[in-house]
Each structure stands twice: as C-alpha cells, then as structure tokens.
Design an enzyme around this catalytic site. Structure first.
Site, mmCIF file in Angstrom:
data_model
loop_
_atom_site.group_PDB
_atom_site.id
_atom_site.type_symbol
_atom_site.label_atom_id
_atom_site.label_comp_id
_atom_site.label_asym_id
_atom_site.label_seq_id
_atom_site.Cartn_x
_atom_site.Cartn_y
_atom_site.Cartn_z
ATOM 1 N N ASP A 244 0.857 -1.182 0.000
ATOM 2 C CA ASP A 244 0.000 0.000 0.000
ATOM 3 C C ASP A 244 0.890 1.227 0.000
ATOM 4 O O ASP A 244 1.922 1.257 0.668
ATOM 5 C CB ASP A 244 -0.984 0.002 1.168
ATOM 6 C CG ASP A 244 -0.322 -0.066 2.529
ATOM 7 O OD1 ASP A 244 -0.048 1.006 3.112
ATOM 8 O OD2 ASP A 244 -0.090 -1.184 3.026
ATOM 9 N N GLU B 162 -8.122 4.679 12.092
ATOM 10 C CA GLU B 162 -7.035 4.338 13.008
ATOM 11 C C GLU B 162 -6.701 5.528 13.895
ATOM 12 O O GLU B 162 -7.459 6.482 14.014
ATOM 13 C CB GLU B 162 -5.815 3.911 12.200
ATOM 14 C CG GLU B 162 -5.384 4.962 11.178
ATOM 15 C CD GLU B 162 -4.015 4.702 10.584
ATOM 16 O OE1 GLU B 162 -3.022 4.959 11.294
ATOM 17 O OE2 GLU B 162 -3.955 4.257 9.418
#
Length: 233
Positions: free
Chosen positions: A30, A121
C-alpha cells in the site's frame, strides 16, 4: 499508512518483518504520496499481485500521486484499490464516503479493482478516537460504509488495528458480516482479531515492503480468491 513510528514503538508493534511461510498467498503493497514515483513494472516483477493506493483524506485532501499510481499499477496487471484516511471529527461518514467516491475511490467489476478501503485508526494530530464516543464512532463508520455500499454495491474494506478498534469502537462486531478486514499488525502473526471477524482478508505485516515501495501486505487466500474478491463474486 499514517501510523507513526513513535506510536507503533510505544505499542510494541515495530518488530522485524516476519518470514511469510505461506508463499502461495498473494503479496501486496500500500502506497501514498510518500512514494510519488513508482516503477510498477519492477514492482510486478518482484512478485507483487495487488496494491492499495491512497486517494483521499477527510474532505480536504486528495493525493497528487493517486492518478498515476492507480493507472500505473493497473497497466502492469496489478489488482488495485483505493483507500481513504478517515477524520471522523471533521464531517459525517456519508460526506467523507462521497468525497472518496468523487476522487477515485469507486469500484468496478472488471476483475482487477478491489473495493475501496476505509483507513480508520489512530488520530495523527489529536485525541486517539477523534473525540468521539465508542457509540458515535460505530455510527460514523456505518454511515461511511452504508453510503459507499449504496453507491458501489460493495461494502468497503476496513483497515484498522485491534488495539484502536477495541479502544474506539468498544470492540464492535457490527461490521464483521459485511466488511472485509484489513488488519495492521507488525509481528510474526496477525494475533487477536477485532470482535466478530473470524479471519482477516488482508494483513499489513510490515511498514517496509523493500525492495518495493510502501508497506507490505498479504492477501489471506490464493490468486483465484483475490480475483473473485476484485470481481465481486
């Protein structure tokens, strides 16, 4: 992703990259604008099968590298998807889902595009849970997820850590039957999963994908399963 090295160290998450024994599991990366120039032909030659690429953050940021990264990976037959970094304290889940969709976060049943991912997150610049209660956080995620699903027919992948999920959603099991889990844990195994999920779909096991750019990920399945996920079957 956005997890800081200092914070990961505090949580004991920064360890040596694990040796992945299940070699049949497709490897991925990613990336974001922190990796503005990527040689996707080299990435493909290095055995990478899929990539998640940062598209947006909140409702004020679009990655200037997204378009070239998204197209470049696709042109090398790398299955790719987009991700959105959430700021639940700045606007509703629906607003951010629509912003994500308007700036590259969509999905198509071409067999090479993964459903978009919600990166939810630790707050990089404030209260860990963005000042939201656990119930409010669950509602925000549902708002994002349901809006995305209504527009694309796919529920977004949820990227998180077990620690954050437990702290900020009360370890909600509300998404396990609909949203694939992308778990971040830099260790030799995925460890304890958030409530409800019996397995992770993706595992971000290292913040160093060297010799490839970005973070290192594994798909929990085989190449045929990754293709089925992309196609929506």
């Amino acid at each position: 992703m956005q997890l800081s090295f200092a914070f990961l160290t505090l949580l004991g998450l920064v360890v040596a990259s694990p040796t992945v024994e299940k070699r049949a599991q497709p490897a991925g990366i990613d990336v974001s604008n922190f990796q503005p120039t990527i040689n996707w032909a080299t990435v493909k030659a290095n055995g990478i099968s899929f990539a998640y690429i940062k598209a947006t953050e909140g409702t004020t940021y679009t990655s200037p590298s997204f378009s070239s990264q998204y197209t470049g990976s696709y042109n090398q037959n790398i299955t790719r998807g987009a991700y959105h970094f959430a700021h639940p304290n700045s606007s509703s889940g629906a607003t951010q889902a629509n912003y994500f969709l308007a700036h590259g976060g969509g999905w198509s049943a071409d067999g090479r595009t993964l459903p978009g991912a919600l990166d939810i997150e630790y707050n990089p610049s404030g209260a860990t849970c963005y000042g939201l209660s656990q119930a409010a956080m669950v509602s925000w995620i549902k708002d994002f997820s349901n809006t995305y699903q209504a527009k694309t027919t796919r529920f977004p992948v949820i990227y998180t850590t077990t620690d954050w999920w437990t702290q900020c959603t009360g370890n909600s099991a509300a998404f396990a039957s609909t949203n694939p889990l992308w778990l971040a844990r830099y260790a030799s195994s995925v460890g304890t999963l958030p409530a409800g999920w019996s397995y992770e779909t993706f595992w971000q096991h290292s913040d160093n994908a060297s010799p490839n750019p970005g973070d290192a990920d594994i798909f929990n399945g085989d190449a045929a399963g990754l293709a089925r996920m992309a196609k929506g079957s």
